[in-house]
Design a protein around this motif. Structure first.
Motif, mmCIF file in Angstrom:
data_model
loop_
_atom_site.group_PDB
_atom_site.id
_atom_site.type_symbol
_atom_site.label_atom_id
_atom_site.label_comp_id
_atom_site.label_asym_id
_atom_site.label_seq_id
_atom_site.Cartn_x
_atom_site.Cartn_y
_atom_site.Cartn_z
ATOM 1 N N VAL A 23 0.842 -1.192 0.000
ATOM 2 C CA VAL A 23 0.000 0.000 0.000
ATOM 3 C C VAL A 23 0.879 1.244 0.000
ATOM 4 C CG1 VAL A 23 -1.776 1.290 1.248
ATOM 5 C CG2 VAL A 23 -1.778 -1.203 1.327
ATOM 6 N N ILE A 24 0.532 2.185 -0.856
ATOM 7 C CA ILE A 24 1.161 3.503 -0.835
ATOM 8 C C ILE A 24 0.085 4.480 -0.390
ATOM 9 C CG2 ILE A 24 2.330 5.310 -2.135
ATOM 10 C CD1 ILE A 24 3.195 3.134 -4.146
ATOM 11 N N LEU A 25 0.245 4.984 0.821
ATOM 12 C CA LEU A 25 -0.725 5.938 1.342
ATOM 13 C C LEU A 25 -0.456 7.338 0.793
ATOM 14 C CD1 LEU A 25 -0.904 4.826 5.074
ATOM 15 C CD2 LEU A 25 -2.523 4.316 3.246
ATOM 16 N N ASP A 26 -1.505 8.120 0.697
ATOM 17 C CA ASP A 26 -1.396 9.497 0.237
ATOM 18 C C ASP A 26 -1.183 10.396 1.461
ATOM 19 O OD1 ASP A 26 -1.760 12.102 -0.693
ATOM 20 O OD2 ASP A 26 -3.446 11.549 -1.990
ATOM 21 N N PRO A 27 -0.023 11.068 1.565
ATOM 22 C CA PRO A 27 0.211 11.916 2.736
ATOM 23 C C PRO A 27 -0.766 13.079 2.844
ATOM 24 C CG PRO A 27 1.978 12.167 1.119
ATOM 25 C CD PRO A 27 1.086 11.070 0.626
ATOM 26 N N ASN A 28 -1.437 13.417 1.754
ATOM 27 C CA ASN A 28 -2.417 14.502 1.773
ATOM 28 C C ASN A 28 -3.820 14.032 2.174
ATOM 29 O OD1 ASN A 28 -0.548 16.486 0.866
ATOM 30 N ND2 ASN A 28 -0.683 15.546 -1.163
ATOM 31 N N LYS A 29 -3.971 12.722 2.358
ATOM 32 C CA LYS A 29 -5.266 12.165 2.758
ATOM 33 C C LYS A 29 -5.058 11.233 3.943
ATOM 34 C CE LYS A 29 -7.148 12.271 -1.918
ATOM 35 N NZ LYS A 29 -7.655 11.433 -3.013
ATOM 36 N N LYS A 71 -8.606 6.129 -0.330
ATOM 37 C CA LYS A 71 -7.622 7.196 -0.180
ATOM 38 C C LYS A 71 -6.193 6.845 -0.584
ATOM 39 C CE LYS A 71 -9.965 9.719 3.529
ATOM 40 N NZ LYS A 71 -9.822 10.205 4.913
ATOM 41 N N ALA A 72 -5.858 5.577 -0.661
ATOM 42 C CA ALA A 72 -4.484 5.199 -0.993
ATOM 43 C C ALA A 72 -4.142 5.629 -2.418
ATOM 44 C CB ALA A 72 -4.303 3.692 -0.839
ATOM 45 N N LEU A 73 -2.891 5.995 -2.614
ATOM 46 C CA LEU A 73 -2.422 6.283 -3.968
ATOM 47 C C LEU A 73 -2.434 5.010 -4.799
ATOM 48 C CD1 LEU A 73 0.603 8.641 -3.205
ATOM 49 C CD2 LEU A 73 -1.640 9.282 -4.127
#
Length: 135
Positions: free
Chosen positions: A26-32, A58-60
């Motif tokens: 998983v690559i999380l979105d730091p803006n979400k 929300k994940a990239l």
């Protein structure tokens, strides 16, 4: 400037030895930001369900992969776990700059990575452990 993308990677199913071993990257979105991310063993079933949906939304990028029972029998559970992790990383729609694996060993990929043991969980962003149990 492009963000430094970190994929969190973990597996589930290694302990019981009853069925495939599953891994998620998983690559999380730091803006979400996602409120409540923590070790899945600390969550209720309702919280896991809510976070499952929120991570997918929300994940990239995320990808779930597995190694079959037959693969486990052929190459052993550790190698099958690493193979499932490799597949989950390779299945991401975005290539990360780095991987963080919740565990002792890194899968055989060319992306730089860190193997992080559970006792470091409070120190790091909780990318890894939650995702295989939730996704």
């Amino acid at each position: 400037k492009d963000a430094h993308l970190i994929a969190g990677v973990d597996e589930a199913g290694r302990g019981p030895l009853a069925g495939p071993v599953v891994a998620a990257a998983v690559i999380l979105d730091p803006n979400k930001p996602i409120e409540g991310l923590t070790d899945s063993k600390l969550l209720t079933a309702n919280a896991r369900t809510r976070l499952h949906l929120e991570i997918k939304e929300k994940a990239l990028a995320y990808h779930i992969a597995l190694s079959t029972v037959e693969e486990i029998e052929q190459i052993n559970i550790l190698q099958a776990s690493l193979l499932a992790m490799k597949r989950s990383i390779e299945g991401l729609s975005i290539k990360p700059h780095e991987i963080w694996v919740d565990g002792t060993f890194l899968p055989p990929v060319t992306i730089p990575g860190k193997a992080i043991i559970d006792n470091f969980i409070p120190f790091r962003i909780p990318y890894c452990k939650i995702h295989t149990s939730i996704c």
